[in-house]
Design a protein around this motif. Sequence first.
Motif, PDB file in Angstrom:
ATOM      1  N   GLU A 116       0.825  -1.205   0.000  1.00  0.00           N
ATOM      2  CA  GLU A 116       0.000   0.000   0.000  1.00  0.00           C
ATOM      3  C   GLU A 116       0.863   1.261   0.000  1.00  0.00           C
ATOM      4  O   GLU A 116       0.572   2.221  -0.706  1.00  0.00           O
ATOM      5  CB  GLU A 116      -0.931   0.003   1.205  1.00  0.00           C
ATOM      6  CG  GLU A 116      -2.036  -1.020   1.102  1.00  0.00           C
ATOM      7  CD  GLU A 116      -2.887  -1.084   2.367  1.00  0.00           C
ATOM      8  OE1 GLU A 116      -2.800  -0.156   3.188  1.00  0.00           O
ATOM      9  OE2 GLU A 116      -3.608  -2.074   2.511  1.00  0.00           O
ATOM     10  N   ARG A 117       1.930   1.244   0.807  1.00  0.00           N
ATOM     11  CA  ARG A 117       2.818   2.415   0.838  1.00  0.00           C
ATOM     12  C   ARG A 117       3.502   2.627  -0.501  1.00  0.00           C
ATOM     13  O   ARG A 117       3.642   3.753  -0.963  1.00  0.00           O
ATOM     14  CB  ARG A 117       3.856   2.259   1.946  1.00  0.00           C
ATOM     15  CG  ARG A 117       4.724   3.479   2.080  1.00  0.00           C
ATOM     16  CD  ARG A 117       5.585   3.409   3.286  1.00  0.00           C
ATOM     17  NE  ARG A 117       6.400   4.602   3.372  1.00  0.00           N
ATOM     18  CZ  ARG A 117       7.213   4.859   4.349  1.00  0.00           C
ATOM     19  NH1 ARG A 117       7.309   4.031   5.357  1.00  0.00           N
ATOM     20  NH2 ARG A 117       7.939   5.948   4.349  1.00  0.00           N
ATOM     21  N   LEU A 171       2.381   1.761  -3.439  1.00  0.00           N
ATOM     22  CA  LEU A 171       1.397   2.250  -4.399  1.00  0.00           C
ATOM     23  C   LEU A 171       1.009   3.709  -4.143  1.00  0.00           C
ATOM     24  O   LEU A 171       0.776   4.463  -5.076  1.00  0.00           O
ATOM     25  CB  LEU A 171       0.154   1.361  -4.381  1.00  0.00           C
ATOM     26  CG  LEU A 171       0.369  -0.061  -4.884  1.00  0.00           C
ATOM     27  CD1 LEU A 171      -0.887  -0.894  -4.687  1.00  0.00           C
ATOM     28  CD2 LEU A 171       0.805  -0.082  -6.334  1.00  0.00           C
ATOM     29  N   SER A 172       0.960   4.105  -2.882  1.00  0.00           N
ATOM     30  CA  SER A 172       0.537   5.473  -2.573  1.00  0.00           C
ATOM     31  C   SER A 172       1.688   6.482  -2.588  1.00  0.00           C
ATOM     32  O   SER A 172       1.491   7.630  -2.958  1.00  0.00           O
ATOM     33  CB  SER A 172      -0.174   5.530  -1.228  1.00  0.00           C
ATOM     34  OG  SER A 172       0.721   5.189  -0.187  1.00  0.00           O
ATOM     35  N   CYS A 173       2.887   6.049  -2.202  1.00  0.00           N
ATOM     36  CA  CYS A 173       4.006   6.991  -2.066  1.00  0.00           C
ATOM     37  C   CYS A 173       5.156   6.743  -3.033  1.00  0.00           C
ATOM     38  O   CYS A 173       6.028   7.589  -3.183  1.00  0.00           O
ATOM     39  CB  CYS A 173       4.550   6.948  -0.647  1.00  0.00           C
ATOM     40  SG  CYS A 173       3.346   7.363   0.612  1.00  0.00           S
TER      41      CYS A 173
END
Length: 76
Positions: free
Chosen positions: A2-3, A5-7
């Motif tokens: 998730e990190r 993909l988001s950052c």
Amino acid sequence: LERFLSCGADSIALAYRRRCTTIGKAVKAFLADGTEYMGVAEGIEDDGSLLLLQRSMGTVPPTARRLRAADIVHLR
């Protein structure tokens, strides 16, 4: 994931560098072919390799090694 993909990868690399206890330490690196290097772990490169500086006696500038795969032992 998730990190990532988001950052993006840069934020993960920065977090790793901040937590890496090897950076700044005297180390010995053992490569798979039997080669050994001793020096100071100066940092982690953008490609994930360890930047190792081997200092020589005298006025010779240090030799920079970029190690992609090695067993690393911290020296005292």
